[in-house]
Motif scaffolding. Structure first.
Motif, mmCIF file in Angstrom:
data_model
loop_
_atom_site.group_PDB
_atom_site.id
_atom_site.type_symbol
_atom_site.label_atom_id
_atom_site.label_comp_id
_atom_site.label_asym_id
_atom_site.label_seq_id
_atom_site.Cartn_x
_atom_site.Cartn_y
_atom_site.Cartn_z
ATOM 1 N N GLY A 34 52.557 -43.834 -31.297
ATOM 2 C CA GLY A 34 54.006 -43.766 -31.417
ATOM 3 C C GLY A 34 54.407 -43.115 -32.717
ATOM 4 N N GLU A 35 55.724 -43.147 -32.996
ATOM 5 C CA GLU A 35 56.257 -42.514 -34.185
ATOM 6 C C GLU A 35 55.868 -43.302 -35.420
ATOM 7 O OE1 GLU A 35 60.422 -42.117 -33.739
ATOM 8 O OE2 GLU A 35 60.295 -40.698 -32.076
ATOM 9 N N ASP A 36 56.109 -42.672 -36.555
ATOM 10 C CA ASP A 36 55.865 -43.300 -37.853
ATOM 11 C C ASP A 36 56.520 -44.670 -37.879
ATOM 12 O OD1 ASP A 36 55.983 -44.028 -40.593
ATOM 13 O OD2 ASP A 36 55.664 -41.929 -41.121
ATOM 14 N N ALA A 37 55.838 -45.627 -38.499
ATOM 15 C CA ALA A 37 56.328 -47.013 -38.525
ATOM 16 C C ALA A 37 57.493 -47.210 -39.462
ATOM 17 C CB ALA A 37 55.190 -47.946 -38.924
ATOM 18 N N SER A 38 58.058 -46.157 -39.986
ATOM 19 C CA SER A 38 59.209 -46.283 -40.875
ATOM 20 C C SER A 38 60.181 -45.157 -40.611
ATOM 21 C CB SER A 38 58.783 -46.246 -42.346
ATOM 22 O OG SER A 38 58.226 -44.989 -42.654
ATOM 23 N N ALA A 57 53.336 -35.327 -46.587
ATOM 24 C CA ALA A 57 54.306 -35.976 -47.475
ATOM 25 C C ALA A 57 53.766 -37.335 -47.918
ATOM 26 C CB ALA A 57 55.653 -36.145 -46.772
ATOM 27 N N GLN A 58 54.165 -37.748 -49.092
ATOM 28 C CA GLN A 58 53.739 -39.032 -49.633
ATOM 29 C C GLN A 58 54.976 -39.898 -49.929
ATOM 30 O OE1 GLN A 58 52.476 -36.049 -51.363
ATOM 31 N NE2 GLN A 58 51.080 -36.075 -49.612
ATOM 32 N N PRO A 59 54.850 -41.229 -49.849
ATOM 33 C CA PRO A 59 53.635 -41.980 -49.506
ATOM 34 C C PRO A 59 53.304 -41.871 -48.021
ATOM 35 C CG PRO A 59 55.472 -43.494 -49.700
ATOM 36 C CD PRO A 59 55.990 -42.146 -50.115
ATOM 37 N N PHE A 60 52.009 -41.994 -47.720
ATOM 38 C CA PHE A 60 51.554 -41.922 -46.339
ATOM 39 C C PHE A 60 50.383 -42.879 -46.210
ATOM 40 C CE2 PHE A 60 49.021 -40.083 -42.868
ATOM 41 C CZ PHE A 60 49.997 -39.927 -41.893
ATOM 42 N N TYR A 61 50.546 -43.892 -45.364
ATOM 43 C CA TYR A 61 49.526 -44.916 -45.181
ATOM 44 C C TYR A 61 49.003 -44.849 -43.755
ATOM 45 C CZ TYR A 61 52.231 -46.605 -49.178
ATOM 46 O OH TYR A 61 52.898 -46.691 -50.363
ATOM 47 N N VAL A 62 47.679 -44.911 -43.619
ATOM 48 C CA VAL A 62 47.079 -44.877 -42.290
ATOM 49 C C VAL A 62 45.889 -45.833 -42.274
ATOM 50 C CG1 VAL A 62 45.588 -42.911 -42.842
ATOM 51 C CG2 VAL A 62 46.211 -43.361 -40.463
ATOM 52 N N LEU A 63 45.702 -46.539 -41.147
ATOM 53 C CA LEU A 63 44.633 -47.517 -40.973
ATOM 54 C C LEU A 63 43.560 -46.928 -40.065
ATOM 55 C CD1 LEU A 63 46.909 -50.640 -40.322
ATOM 56 C CD2 LEU A 63 46.058 -49.766 -42.515
ATOM 57 N N LEU A 64 42.290 -47.035 -40.479
ATOM 58 C CA LEU A 64 41.186 -46.427 -39.742
ATOM 59 C C LEU A 64 40.084 -47.445 -39.480
ATOM 60 C CD1 LEU A 64 40.772 -43.105 -41.790
ATOM 61 C CD2 LEU A 64 42.169 -43.468 -39.750
ATOM 62 N N ASP A 65 39.321 -47.162 -38.403
ATOM 63 C CA ASP A 65 38.115 -47.949 -38.177
ATOM 64 C C ASP A 65 36.959 -47.282 -38.925
ATOM 65 O OD1 ASP A 65 37.351 -45.750 -36.691
ATOM 66 O OD2 ASP A 65 37.626 -46.714 -34.748
ATOM 67 N N ASN A 66 35.720 -47.759 -38.690
ATOM 68 C CA ASN A 66 34.568 -47.242 -39.434
ATOM 69 C C ASN A 66 34.170 -45.829 -39.033
ATOM 70 O OD1 ASN A 66 33.189 -50.542 -39.067
ATOM 71 N ND2 ASN A 66 34.492 -49.780 -40.703
ATOM 72 N N GLU A 67 34.746 -45.315 -37.947
ATOM 73 C CA GLU A 67 34.441 -43.964 -37.505
ATOM 74 C C GLU A 67 35.549 -42.980 -37.857
ATOM 75 O OE1 GLU A 67 33.737 -44.276 -33.352
ATOM 76 O OE2 GLU A 67 31.879 -45.416 -33.568
ATOM 77 N N LYS A 102 38.759 -43.344 -36.928
ATOM 78 C CA LYS A 102 39.777 -43.304 -35.877
ATOM 79 C C LYS A 102 40.936 -44.231 -36.244
ATOM 80 C CE LYS A 102 37.136 -40.671 -33.373
ATOM 81 N NZ LYS A 102 37.459 -39.227 -33.196
ATOM 82 N N PRO A 103 42.184 -43.839 -35.934
ATOM 83 C CA PRO A 103 43.350 -44.647 -36.317
ATOM 84 C C PRO A 103 43.421 -45.954 -35.553
ATOM 85 C CG PRO A 103 44.023 -42.798 -34.953
ATOM 86 C CD PRO A 103 42.577 -42.585 -35.266
ATOM 87 N N LEU A 104 43.952 -46.974 -36.221
ATOM 88 C CA LEU A 104 44.132 -48.300 -35.640
ATOM 89 C C LEU A 104 45.594 -48.628 -35.360
ATOM 90 C CD1 LEU A 104 41.661 -50.239 -37.967
ATOM 91 C CD2 LEU A 104 41.261 -49.583 -35.576
ATOM 92 N N ASN A 105 46.488 -47.817 -35.858
ATOM 93 C CA ASN A 105 47.924 -48.068 -35.678
ATOM 94 C C ASN A 105 48.664 -46.790 -36.028
ATOM 95 O OD1 ASN A 105 50.331 -49.342 -35.186
ATOM 96 N ND2 ASN A 105 50.270 -50.701 -36.949
ATOM 97 N N LYS A 106 49.947 -46.758 -35.783
ATOM 98 C CA LYS A 106 50.769 -45.634 -36.204
ATOM 99 C C LYS A 106 50.779 -45.563 -37.730
ATOM 100 C CE LYS A 106 54.166 -47.667 -34.140
ATOM 101 N NZ LYS A 106 55.484 -48.010 -33.541
ATOM 102 N N SER A 107 51.119 -44.418 -38.263
ATOM 103 C CA SER A 107 51.167 -44.260 -39.720
ATOM 104 C C SER A 107 52.410 -44.949 -40.279
ATOM 105 C CB SER A 107 51.183 -42.776 -40.091
ATOM 106 O OG SER A 107 52.337 -42.141 -39.559
ATOM 107 N N TYR A 108 52.473 -45.039 -41.594
ATOM 108 C CA TYR A 108 53.587 -45.711 -42.270
ATOM 109 C C TYR A 108 53.952 -44.892 -43.504
ATOM 110 C CZ TYR A 108 56.431 -49.808 -43.572
ATOM 111 O OH TYR A 108 57.476 -50.662 -43.860
#
Length: 703
Positions: free
Chosen positions: A230-234, A662-672, A674-680
């Motif tokens: 989905g879209e950015d979480a903010s 653009a910053q700030p930019f937060y992203v959650l990844l697994d050990n490979e 791969k994203p775990l959620n939309k960015s923030y």
């Protein structure tokens, strides 16, 4: 037509954050300008889109990214002096960095003078610059240039070419080859050893190195996978607009309760209903009256915008002179509300407009009546409007004054229409009395408190150190304690009306109303809440108003979230061995909103616990100036780029892997990787940020 305009504005607000992430708002062209047979200039001309500014060359250490020129090759030529900025350079104090910064808007021009030292010459290098708007900062960007030609060597400068090649100065760095073992690595691949050219996708490792293959997987683009969440979480932009509108609406509601407006409501509504003799026409006239109020105050917002313009509104938030002026203006307004004097417009103005309204008919007559209300009520609404315009103007948004005034006017005009539609409600209106003066005095205390906010900016600008964080908090504690004392009845001002008993004697120990009691309770509680701040408590509720924590002399607070890794590949490899998910924090030393997020969101205990205990936090500074062992050439969007610094590398990672810059930019990844959620991005909603983190943990466990 109005619906179309509103729809376009809302669409623009929603699209802006996404546009800022994928769009390059500054474009540069490079030219060579001949000055004489032995001298020429390298001229960089940049065009910045509205709201964006490019930082100049004279930025102190620890500030945003300055413009610098860097040479990869110099043959038969040498620089004369330093890179200079030309055109209109603005200077303003930046409250976050605690320093004055210089920048250019619309058009940014930089020039470097060069001297020819041989019959033929060639020069190759790049301009590095930083650009920001009010919501985002672009990563440091390079503008490549290559020039060659012939000329007449300057007298006394014919130095042997071999000797010149050996010289290295601060202004003309020569990049030397490093040993292969120290060569730059992207995605775990030794780009020098393999002779690899990086393209839009991650470089493929050559056979024979399983570790390199595994590391390169971390760089595999995941733009589509990220979009699937989905879209950015903010949505910082839309939140800003709504906050400005709600601030104006709240100001309008407060203005209704003042002695200059409240008594006029039943008089005006009764006038419209009686004048027409027709209830339907009376409602229509009252509605027209309300619309006229909206038009008048929205026009005021447009006038403010027209006078200042985008660049001045952006400068208001940090300019010391403007902030001193705002501080003095709010102090005058506060004194007026305390009863020292009354701010009024010349009576001849309101009389002239009132007479004109009586001599005209139709819509013009109603509009002039509304204009008369604006003039007559200025002594009460003026300070509220003044504070509102000051607050929204310093947000740096070009349309902020207009949107703020729209909210103010709608709140002010709404009762006139509603009471005309439902006349029976007039009987339930509270009667005028001393309670309205209580509203004015309360506003006076609030004006006084916010005046200190603007004074603190000037204090930081000039280095007076008279309003450091402890001093600021001490004054706010006293102000809100005195407000509580006034509301409870312990403090009185000259224009507070005395209360009398049946015999005509002044009542000294009069009763406190329930409303004033609860307001006093809130004021006293807020004053007590700020006391721990004197010892370093973050006080998130007022973090946007108080001076930065760096001005605090005595600080016991140590709950600071720190990154475990500053290198992407090392952090990912550690997370893989530990079996933990990863949070990537793309940030920058010159990113204002990054610091706001760290102070307002990361300081939350629950957020800090999740980030420190459940994730491997990797912070990557896209403006890190540390040189890579050797430049890395990449092909991106059909254009060849050269990555020269660590910041270039992380910026490329953000663009190529996540499709954002653009910053700030937060992203959650697994050990490979791969994203775990939309960015923030930038959004100071703590609960939303916690949900962002917890959703990533949940998805990681499900995998």
């Amino acid at each position: 037509m109005m619906k179309k305009i509103t729809s376009l504005l809302l669409l623009w607000v929603m699209v802006l954050p996404l546009w800022a992430q994928f769009h390059d708002p500054v474009s540069f062209s490079v030219s060579q300008k001949k000055l004489s047979d032995s001298e020429f200039e390298i001229v960089f001309t940049g065009k910045a889109e509205a709201g964006w500014h490019v930082y100049s060359t004279d930025i102190p250490d620890g500030g945003p990214t300055p413009a610098t020129i860097n040479f990869d090759e110099q043959k038969g030529v040498e620089p004369v002096g330093k890179l200079t900025a030309r055109g209109k350079v603005h200077k303003a104090y930046d409250n976050l960095f605690g320093m004055e910064v210089s920048y250019m808007e619309n058009t940014a021009v930089f020039a470097q003078k060069m001297r020819i030292t041989d019959a033929t010459y060639s020069v190759k290098g790049y301009l590095n610059y930083g650009a920001c708007n009010d919501e985002n900062c672009m990563p440091p960007t390079n503008v490549e240039f290559t020039f060659s030609g012939s000329g007449k060597p300057a007298a006394g400068n014919a130095v042997a070419e071999p000797q010149k090649q050996k010289e290295k100065t601060a202004d003309t760095p020569v990049v030397e080859k490093e040993e292969k073992a120290d060569a730059p690595v992207i995605g775990g691949v030794d780009t020098v050893a393999t002779g690899l050219v990086v393209t839009d996708s991650v470089p493929s490792a050559v056979a024979g190195s399983n570790a390199a293959v595994a590391a390169s997987d971390y760089w595999t683009p995941v733009i589509d996978e990220l979009a699937a969440f989905g879209e950015d979480a903010s949505n910082a932009a839309s939140q800003t607009w709504w906050k400005i509108f709600l601030l104006g609406f709240l100001g309008g509601l407060v203005a209704l309760l003042t002695p200059c407006v409240w008594p006029i409501i039943p008089m005006t509504v009764s006038f419209f209903l009686k004048r027409s003799g027709d209830k339907r026409k009376g409602i229509r006239d009252a509605a027209t009256y309300g619309v006229s109020i909206v038009v008048i105050y929205v026009l005021l917002g447009l006038v403010i915008t027209g006078i200042f313009g985008a660049s001045a509104l952006n400068a208001l938030s940090t300019n010391a002179v403007f902030n001193i002026f705002f501080c003095l203006m709010l102090l005058v307004f506060a004194a007026s509300f305390f009863g020292a004097f009354e701010i009024t417009l010349p009576s001849s103005w309101s009389n002239a407009v009132d007479n004109k309204a009586e001599s005209t008919t139709g819509l013009l007559s109603i509009f002039l009546m509304a204009f008369t209300l604006a003039l007559v009520s200025f002594s009460c609404t003026g300070p509220i409007i003044g504070f509102l315009l000051v607050e929204v103007s310093t947000s740096g948004s070009i349309l902020a004054p207009t949107i703020g005034m729209l909210g103010f006017a709608i709140a002010l005009a709404l009762p006139f229409t509603l009471f005309a539609m439902f006349p029976a409600w007039l009987k339930t209106m509270p009667k005028s009395g001393n309670w309205m003066n209580c509203v004015k005095v309360t506003l006076g205390f609030l004006e006084l408190a916010f005046a200190l906010k603007f004074l603190s900016v000037a204090d930081l600008a000039y280095g007076w150190h008279i309003l450091d964080r402890e001093a600021f908090l001490s004054l706010w504690i006293v102000i809100f304690a005195l407000l509580g004392a006034y509301l409870i009845g312990w403090l009185r001002f000259p224009h507070d009306e005395d209360e009398y008993d049946e015999s005509g004697n002044v009542v000294v120990n009069h009763r406190t109303s329930v409303t004033r009691f609860f307001m006093a309770l809130v004021s006293f509680s807020f004053a007590i809440y700020m006391v721990p701040g004197l010892w370093g408590a973050p006080l998130k509720a007022i973090s946007a108003f108080s001076p930065p924590m760096s001005t605090q002399d005595f600080n016991l607070y140590e709950n600071e979230v720190k990154a475990q890794f500053m290198d992407y590949d090392a952090g990912m490899e550690y997370a893989r061995r530990q079996g933990k998910p990863v949070m990537i924090d793309f940030t920058g030393y010159g990113c204002v909103n990054c610091r706001k997020m760290e102070l307002a969101v990361w300081a939350d205990q629950k957020v800090a616990d999740i980030m420190q205990n459940d994730y491997v936090l990797i912070t990557l500074y896209v403006d890190e100036k540390t040189k890579l062992p050797e430049p890395i050439k990449v092909t991106e969007n059909g254009q060849e780029r050269t990555l020269r610094t660590v910041g270039d590398k992380w910026s490329y990672l953000q663009r190529s892997k996540f499709g954002a810059n653009a910053q700030p930019f937060y992203v959650l990844l697994d050990n490979e990787g791969k994203p775990l959620n939309k960015s923030y991005s930038y959004d100071e909603d703590v609960n939303k940020y916690i949900d962002f983190l917890q959703t990533g943990l949940k998805n990681y466990k499900n995998k």
